[in-house]
Design a protein around this motif. Structure first.
Motif, PDB file in Angstrom:
ATOM      1  N   ARG A 118      -1.936   1.801   3.752  1.00  0.00           N
ATOM      2  CA  ARG A 118      -1.401   0.474   4.014  1.00  0.00           C
ATOM      3  C   ARG A 118      -0.808  -0.140   2.824  1.00  0.00           C
ATOM      4  NH1 ARG A 118      -4.221  -4.281   3.871  1.00  0.00           N
ATOM      5  NH2 ARG A 118      -6.534  -3.848   3.562  1.00  0.00           N
ATOM      6  N   HIS A 119      -1.434   0.242   1.527  1.00  0.00           N
ATOM      7  CA  HIS A 119      -0.833  -0.404   0.348  1.00  0.00           C
ATOM      8  C   HIS A 119       0.060   0.478  -0.463  1.00  0.00           C
ATOM      9  CE1 HIS A 119      -4.356  -2.959   0.752  1.00  0.00           C
ATOM     10  NE2 HIS A 119      -5.295  -1.642   0.653  1.00  0.00           N
ATOM     11  N   ILE A 120       0.008   1.891  -0.210  1.00  0.00           N
ATOM     12  CA  ILE A 120       0.948   2.606  -0.548  1.00  0.00           C
ATOM     13  C   ILE A 120       2.384   2.533  -0.067  1.00  0.00           C
ATOM     14  CG2 ILE A 120       1.625   5.164  -1.116  1.00  0.00           C
ATOM     15  CD1 ILE A 120      -0.743   4.064  -3.024  1.00  0.00           C
ATOM     16  N   THR A 121       2.233   2.420   1.430  1.00  0.00           N
ATOM     17  CA  THR A 121       3.402   2.482   2.260  1.00  0.00           C
ATOM     18  C   THR A 121       3.321   1.509   3.482  1.00  0.00           C
ATOM     19  OG1 THR A 121       2.577   4.548   3.563  1.00  0.00           O
ATOM     20  CG2 THR A 121       4.135   5.066   2.131  1.00  0.00           C
ATOM     21  N   PRO A 122       3.579   0.348   3.065  1.00  0.00           N
ATOM     22  CA  PRO A 122       3.312  -0.895   3.758  1.00  0.00           C
ATOM     23  C   PRO A 122       4.420  -0.999   4.836  1.00  0.00           C
ATOM     24  CG  PRO A 122       4.067  -1.678   1.677  1.00  0.00           C
ATOM     25  CD  PRO A 122       3.898  -0.054   1.521  1.00  0.00           C
ATOM     26  N   PRO A 142       4.320   9.301   6.310  1.00  0.00           N
ATOM     27  CA  PRO A 142       3.220   8.784   5.792  1.00  0.00           C
ATOM     28  C   PRO A 142       2.035   9.202   6.653  1.00  0.00           C
ATOM     29  CG  PRO A 142       4.737   7.138   6.381  1.00  0.00           C
ATOM     30  CD  PRO A 142       5.499   8.324   6.619  1.00  0.00           C
ATOM     31  N   PHE A 143       1.016   9.749   6.191  1.00  0.00           N
ATOM     32  CA  PHE A 143      -0.213  10.087   6.931  1.00  0.00           C
ATOM     33  C   PHE A 143      -0.983   8.735   6.343  1.00  0.00           C
ATOM     34  CE2 PHE A 143      -4.567  11.901   7.197  1.00  0.00           C
ATOM     35  CZ  PHE A 143      -4.381  12.273   8.319  1.00  0.00           C
ATOM     36  N   CYS A 144      -0.883   7.650   7.094  1.00  0.00           N
ATOM     37  CA  CYS A 144      -0.989   6.459   6.539  1.00  0.00           C
ATOM     38  C   CYS A 144      -2.698   5.976   7.059  1.00  0.00           C
ATOM     39  CB  CYS A 144      -0.222   5.482   7.071  1.00  0.00           C
ATOM     40  SG  CYS A 144      -0.366   3.780   6.053  1.00  0.00           S
ATOM     41  N   LEU A 145      -3.551   5.731   6.170  1.00  0.00           N
ATOM     42  CA  LEU A 145      -4.991   5.581   6.308  1.00  0.00           C
ATOM     43  C   LEU A 145      -5.246   4.133   6.197  1.00  0.00           C
ATOM     44  CD1 LEU A 145      -6.535   8.414   4.429  1.00  0.00           C
ATOM     45  CD2 LEU A 145      -6.463   8.236   6.720  1.00  0.00           C
ATOM     46  N   PRO A 146      -6.132   3.378   6.908  1.00  0.00           N
ATOM     47  CA  PRO A 146      -6.138   2.195   7.004  1.00  0.00           C
ATOM     48  C   PRO A 146      -6.634   1.309   5.665  1.00  0.00           C
ATOM     49  CG  PRO A 146      -7.869   2.962   8.264  1.00  0.00           C
ATOM     50  CD  PRO A 146      -6.939   4.052   7.754  1.00  0.00           C
ATOM     51  N   GLU A 147      -7.322   1.930   4.701  1.00  0.00           N
ATOM     52  CA  GLU A 147      -7.974   1.375   3.569  1.00  0.00           C
ATOM     53  C   GLU A 147      -7.470   1.982   2.312  1.00  0.00           C
ATOM     54  OE1 GLU A 147     -11.985  -0.102   3.679  1.00  0.00           O
ATOM     55  OE2 GLU A 147     -12.179   1.105   5.276  1.00  0.00           O
ATOM     56  N   SER A 148      -7.769   3.247   2.316  1.00  0.00           N
ATOM     57  CA  SER A 148      -7.518   4.149   0.817  1.00  0.00           C
ATOM     58  C   SER A 148      -6.893   5.318   1.468  1.00  0.00           C
ATOM     59  CB  SER A 148      -8.811   4.109  -0.119  1.00  0.00           C
ATOM     60  OG  SER A 148      -8.473   4.810  -1.116  1.00  0.00           O
ATOM     61  N   PHE A 149      -5.991   5.849   0.541  1.00  0.00           N
ATOM     62  CA  PHE A 149      -5.378   7.407   0.604  1.00  0.00           C
ATOM     63  C   PHE A 149      -6.197   8.331   0.086  1.00  0.00           C
ATOM     64  CE2 PHE A 149      -4.164   6.331  -3.624  1.00  0.00           C
ATOM     65  CZ  PHE A 149      -4.191   7.557  -4.447  1.00  0.00           C
ATOM     66  N   TRP A 150      -7.436   7.977  -0.663  1.00  0.00           N
ATOM     67  CA  TRP A 150      -8.382   8.792  -1.132  1.00  0.00           C
ATOM     68  C   TRP A 150      -9.873   8.055  -1.135  1.00  0.00           C
ATOM     69  CZ3 TRP A 150      -6.010  10.644  -6.560  1.00  0.00           C
ATOM     70  CH2 TRP A 150      -6.018   9.358  -7.570  1.00  0.00           C
ATOM     71  N   GLY A 162       6.985   4.088  -5.275  1.00  0.00           N
ATOM     72  CA  GLY A 162       6.109   5.473  -4.731  1.00  0.00           C
ATOM     73  C   GLY A 162       4.775   5.602  -5.141  1.00  0.00           C
ATOM     74  N   LEU A 163       4.137   6.577  -4.572  1.00  0.00           N
ATOM     75  CA  LEU A 163       2.513   6.492  -4.710  1.00  0.00           C
ATOM     76  C   LEU A 163       2.228   7.026  -6.291  1.00  0.00           C
ATOM     77  CD1 LEU A 163      -0.215   7.227  -3.777  1.00  0.00           C
ATOM     78  CD2 LEU A 163       0.206   9.547  -3.437  1.00  0.00           C
ATOM     79  N   ARG A 164       3.051   7.438  -7.108  1.00  0.00           N
ATOM     80  CA  ARG A 164       2.733   7.686  -8.511  1.00  0.00           C
ATOM     81  C   ARG A 164       2.620   6.219  -9.111  1.00  0.00           C
ATOM     82  NH1 ARG A 164       7.938   8.882 -12.288  1.00  0.00           N
ATOM     83  NH2 ARG A 164       9.400   7.588 -11.272  1.00  0.00           N
ATOM     84  N   SER A 165       3.370   5.258  -8.610  1.00  0.00           N
ATOM     85  CA  SER A 165       3.192   3.885  -9.403  1.00  0.00           C
ATOM     86  C   SER A 165       2.537   2.912  -8.500  1.00  0.00           C
ATOM     87  CB  SER A 165       4.592   3.806  -9.868  1.00  0.00           C
ATOM     88  OG  SER A 165       5.443   3.355  -8.576  1.00  0.00           O
ATOM     89  N   ARG A 166       1.625   3.553  -7.605  1.00  0.00           N
ATOM     90  CA  ARG A 166       1.086   2.467  -6.504  1.00  0.00           C
ATOM     91  C   ARG A 166      -0.503   2.979  -6.268  1.00  0.00           C
ATOM     92  NH1 ARG A 166       4.780  -0.976  -3.806  1.00  0.00           N
ATOM     93  NH2 ARG A 166       3.333  -1.415  -2.083  1.00  0.00           N
ATOM     94  N   MET A 167      -0.882   3.813  -6.994  1.00  0.00           N
ATOM     95  CA  MET A 167      -2.263   4.045  -7.098  1.00  0.00           C
ATOM     96  C   MET A 167      -3.103   3.181  -7.349  1.00  0.00           C
ATOM     97  SD  MET A 167      -2.200   8.165  -8.129  1.00  0.00           S
ATOM     98  CE  MET A 167      -1.440   8.128  -9.672  1.00  0.00           C
TER      99      MET A 167
END
Length: 995
Positions: free
Chosen positions: A331-335, A347-355, A489-494
């Motif tokens: 939800r932080h990467i693709t809000p 987006p395979f959007c997880l509730p807390e962390s993508f990893w 994008g994800l590269r600048s939102r990790m």
């Protein structure tokens, strides 16, 4: 009784049997590297001097991870043939990977004279530039490499990987990946693909088959994120497959093996074998973990290998493939839906962390206080690949240090194993205004000391637009506060995702000013730094970023939801279509691929361009131009006329007009020329090259039509005596050339003296010629290659005219000599005009021109084409003795000794170098093949003049050509050029001594 097989039948079968070398190369093609090694070693025992086979053996050793044996084979290949480009490039690649970039550059600098178009040359150059942090130049080299070998996956992946590091908009990065996906070649054969789950399979409790595919189930950064997921899978509800797509394994590979139900080592499988294996497992979900990182086979997912296909963890940008359904996110990467536009996947959007991060190795030393509280200098740090450190970031860090007077900046990078990378980084830092006295560059530490190395850091400064990933996770895990800038994008939102998970969201910022403010605030008020250091372990454990079981349950829930959605016929889809590159840029790449002989590739790229804009004229034109490969000028003429007659006038029609006029000239279709000539208005063309080309064509057509193809030229009158020095490989070739010259000169041949120079003994023969010229009654001297011939004596008269304006004359030259291949300089910085033999319809000759200038005679050149150099005898003999020596290092390279010599004459003796484009010459370019010491000559010139090897790879190879009916028509060349020349530059070259 059985009939005996005849001797001849046995011999026929023996001859038809594949040789050991053929079997080896077939095995290499099929990625069966160990079988290929066995065949090659057996073959080399009988043929130890085969450099190509040794190079193949080196490639096999490299593929299975034995770089030492690979380097040994490449060295042996080079010892056998030091001009064998594949061995040279592969050895340079091995050196680059070993962080020995200076040694790699020594090999690279030998390449420009060997084969400047060799695709691997650009790719190794890109690797070297990337390792030194010069991402933009690395991208330029990488794109050139890709367009030369478009269907080589390694070239494509390297280009996309470099692009991920570049300061380009996220939409552009997505468009680049989508371009790759849309222009992939078709797979040889699709495997039997699983269908979407049927209604009968929709039971919520059905055990799902999930596969994970990666080359990084080993000591690699991806391990720390995939291990906690695989370790905690509920094996009662999920059957887990792992596909290890690498040729070697290690201790951590065995850790992964123990976490899954089915482990398959597939690194040495061919593509079709791997596709069949995965398809046979009837997977519900396949998770690809590499993206466009090295040794991936992402292109195979163009087909469907599982009912749901996902990507994640290993590569932040999109894959570009619409056949991949989802990308790991949170939800932080693709809000919101806005962020969908940067991915071709939903987006395979997880509730807390993508990893989830698990360091695996136990922490033996963890500080509970920051090092600045222990009396150490406050330390900002950056840890990771220096290619992520842009010039902008260096300037920002310099600003931070200026506001934090007693702080230092520590930069730790694996790149710094290479001293050249350290030098390059220090140079960039100084240019960015960073105080290098407060900068400490540190080599990487051994893996057993890596965690503890973060104990000396107070605040980590994240990179942008490519945030840190693994190193940031390690730092936060060890209690180091971090400042990160986020983008789209994800590269600048990790960094944003990780900071939000550990309760440091205030340290994730949207702009550089706030980045500086936050870093300076952490330095001045250290409460946050201290608190986070003390609480990091607990914060990590309380979130899916650090709790593997919690993370895995969230992933499994999402797997089940996606599977149910797919079963209901409504799998998730991106909210927006992916962005695409401008159609003009796509078309430009198609033309470049076509120029490198890849017509099938060009067609695929053009098809993509036309799907985006069916009316874009240059894209519609390329398939027509490809007819020239078959000599179908009638087809070109017919289709370009139809294209122009149906084209919207708003389009720039210059390229189509050029194609039409060239085809009409090749067919001598004068009626067509008469129709279309009035419609050509060069000044209305926006592109400068097309404008020059059309102007030149129009002048030729006007001259040809006005003269009815029969030039009305008065017979030349001999006005001067000439010495013609012909460089040839032997006396037989010299005699042949002399007879051709005498025939072309006619009566003027009686005023000409001929002298031979042998290519192999050129400097010494040149000394002899200079001695003989003292006793020879001539006014002018011409040095000509054996491959050059003239149409008539007009060429010498034109030279005499040009020598009134300069001291040395040729038909071509460049404004500066800053690269070995000066002919590849920018379009506006060079000039040449000559003809070559060609069969183009009814034309027998092709007139070629490069450069923008249409001046018949022009000055101000730094170097001239060495295949034709004319000068006054007095000027030549007035030169100092040391100025008339040819460089013996360049012996054996046609024309190069003369070009280096005339360059010195212009630079050191201040001679005026002049071009004359109206000389009516025909050149046989097959005589220009280098045959001696090309690598040594290249290295010698680079060392002597400080040429940049990379400059030779950034080239303009534009050639404007006109089909000419017969050689006599070349006498019209003089009408194509402007004759004006400043009168105050006129001087008699025959009588003016050298200045």
């Amino acid at each position: 009784m059985m009939a005996q097989t005849s001797f001849w039948e046995r011999l026929r079968r023996l001859l038809q049997r594949p040789s050991g070398l053929q079997r080896a190369r077939a095995a290499l093609q099929a990625r069966d590297f160990r079988t290929a090694i066995a065949y090659l070693e057996k073959y080399l025992r009988r043929h130890p001097d085969d450099a190509a086979a040794r190079c193949d053996l080196g490639l096999c050793w490299a593929q299975i991870g034995d770089k030492a044996r690979a380097a040994q084979q490449f060295e042996l290949a080079l010892a056998l043939n030091d001009t064998f480009a594949p061995a040279l490039i592969n050895q340079a690649s091995i050196l680059a990977e070993a962080h020995r970039s200076d040694d790699a550059w020594q090999l690279i600098r030998r390449m420009p004279l060997l084969d400047p178009h060799f695709p691997g040359l650009d790719q190794v150059l890109a690797t070297l530039l990337h390792s030194r942090g010069d991402v933009e130049k690395a991208r330029q080299a990488g794109l050139r490499a890709w367009l030369k070998a478009f269907d080589n996956p390694l070239q494509a992946e390297a280009w996309l990987f470099d692009s991920a590091y570049a300061e380009i908009p996220e939409s552009t990065l997505t468009a680049e990946h989508h371009f790759w996906a849309q222009t992939l070649p078709p797979l040889a054969a699709d495997p039997a693909v699983p269908a979407r789950p049927a209604k009968a399979q929709r039971r919520a409790d059905r055990r799902l088959r999930v596969g994970y595919w990666s080359p990084d189930f080993r000591n690699h950064s991806v391990f720390y994120f995939v291990y906690p997921l695989l370790k905690h899978h509920d094996r009662q509800r999920f059957e887990i497959y792992a596909y290890h797509d690498f040729t070697t394994s290690d201790e951590l590979t065995n850790v992964i093996r123990a976490c899954v139900d089915h482990f398959h080592a597939v690194g040495e499988m061919g593509d079709q074998q791997l596709l069949s294996l995965i398809a046979s497992h009837d997977l519900d979900i396949l998770v690809e973990l590499a993206g466009h990182t090295s040794t991936n086979r992402l292109h195979l997912l163009k087909t469907r290998l599982a009912r749901i296909q996902l990507t994640g963890l290993g590569y932040p940008p999109t894959t570009g493939l619409t056949s991949i359904d989802g990308k790991f996110s949170d939800r932080h990467i693709t809000p919101g839906p806005y962020f969908d536009q940067f991915y071709t996947e939903a987006p395979f959007c997880l509730p807390e962390s993508f990893w989830c991060f698990d360091p695996y190795w136990p922490v033996t030393q963890r500080r509970t206080q920051p090092p600045c509280d222990a009396g150490q200098t406050f330390t900002f740090a950056s840890v990771g690949n220096i290619s992520k450190v842009t010039t902008t970031i260096l300037s920002v860090w310099a600003d931070i240090l200026r506001q934090c007077p007693d702080a230092r900046l520590l930069v730790r990078s694996p790149n710094f194993i290479d001293p050249a990378a350290q030098r390059a980084f220090l140079g960039r830092a100084q240019r960015a205004g960073l105080d290098v006295n407060r900068l400490q560059l540190v080599d990487p530490v051994p893996s057993n000391e890596f965690l503890a190395s973060f104990n000396e850091i107070d605040v980590l400064l994240d990179t942008y637009p490519f945030n840190g990933g693994t190193t940031s996770a390690f730092a936060l895990y060890m209690g180091v506060a971090m400042v990160s800038r986020y983008g789209d994008g994800l590269r600048s939102r990790m960094g944003l995702s990780m900071l939000c998970n550990v309760g440091l969201s205030e340290c994730a910022v949207a702009d550089w000013d706030t980045y500086v403010e936050r870093a300076v605030a952490l330095y001045r008020e250290r409460t946050i730094v201290r608190r986070f250091r003390a609480e990091a372990a607990q914060r990590f454990a309380a979130t899916a970023l650090g709790d593997g079981e919690r993370y895995c349950r969230q992933v499994e829930t999402a797997y089940r939801e996606w599977w149910q959605a797919a079963a209901s016929g409504a799998p998730p889809r991106p909210a927006f279509p992916p962005p695409h590159l401008p159609v003009k840029e796509i078309t430009r790449r198609a033309y470049q691929a076509w120029g490198h002989g890849q017509s099938d590739v060009a067609r695929r790229i053009i098809d993509y361009a036309l799907r985006l804009d069916p009316h874009y004229l240059p894209a519609r034109l390329l398939p027509i131009l490809q007819r020239e490969l078959d000599g179908d000028y009638a087809g070109i003429l017919r289709e370009t006329q139809a294209l122009l007659e149906t084209t919207n006038a708003a389009h720039d029609t210059a390229a189509a007009l050029i194609a039409l006029l060239r085809a009409a000239l090749a067919l001598d279709a004068r009626d067509t020329l008469a129709i279309w000539r009035p419609r050509v208005a060069p000044d209305d063309t926006s592109d400068s090259i097309d404008r020059t080309y059309l102007t030149w064509l129009v002048r030729w057509i006007d001259a040809m039509m006005g003269a009815d193809g029969r030039p009305n030229v008065a017979s030349p009158v001999a006005t001067a005596r000439w010495a013609i020095v012909i460089e040839a490989r032997d006396h037989e070739r010299f005699d042949e050339c002399r007879r051709q010259w005498q025939t072309a000169l006619g009566e003027q041949a009686s005023h000409v003296h001929f002298f031979p120079c042998c290519t192999a003994t050129l400097p010494w023969d040149f000394d002899r010629v200079l001695h003989d010229l003292n006793e020879t009654p001539v006014d002018f001297v011409l040095f000509a290659s054996a491959g050059v011939r003239i149409v008539a004596a007009n060429a010498l008269l034109a030279c005499e005219e040009a020598l009134r304006h300069g001291d040395v004359v040729s038909f071509g030259g460049a404004r500066q000599w800053n690269r070995l291949h000066w002919r590849r300089a920018a379009f506006d910085d060079k000039v040449s005009c000559y003809a070559v033999a060609a069969q183009m319809g009814r034309a027998t000759v092709e007139l070629r021109k490069s450069g923008a200038s249409l001046q018949a005679i022009d000055n101000g050149w730094a170097i001239l084409d060495g295949r034709w150099l004319a000068m006054g005898k007095a000027t030549l003999l007035a030169l100092p003795r040391e100025a008339v020596a040819l460089d013996w290092h360049l012996v054996g390279i046609p024309s190069l000794p003369w070009e280096e010599w005339v360059y010195r004459l212009g630079r050191e003796q201040r001679l005026r170098l002049t071009t004359a484009q109206h000389l009516e010459l025909i050149i046989d370019e097959t005589d220009d093949t280098p045959w001696l010491h090309t690598a040594d000559a290249s290295a010698h010139l680079i060392e002597r003049y400080g040429f940049d090897s990379a400059a030779d790879l950034e080239s303009d190879d534009t050639i404007m050509s006109i089909p000419v009916k017969d050689t006599n028509q070349l006498l019209l060349v003089r009408t194509l050029f402007d004759r004006g020349f400043p009168h105050d530059t006129i001087a008699s070259a025959a009588s003016t001594p050298c200045r």
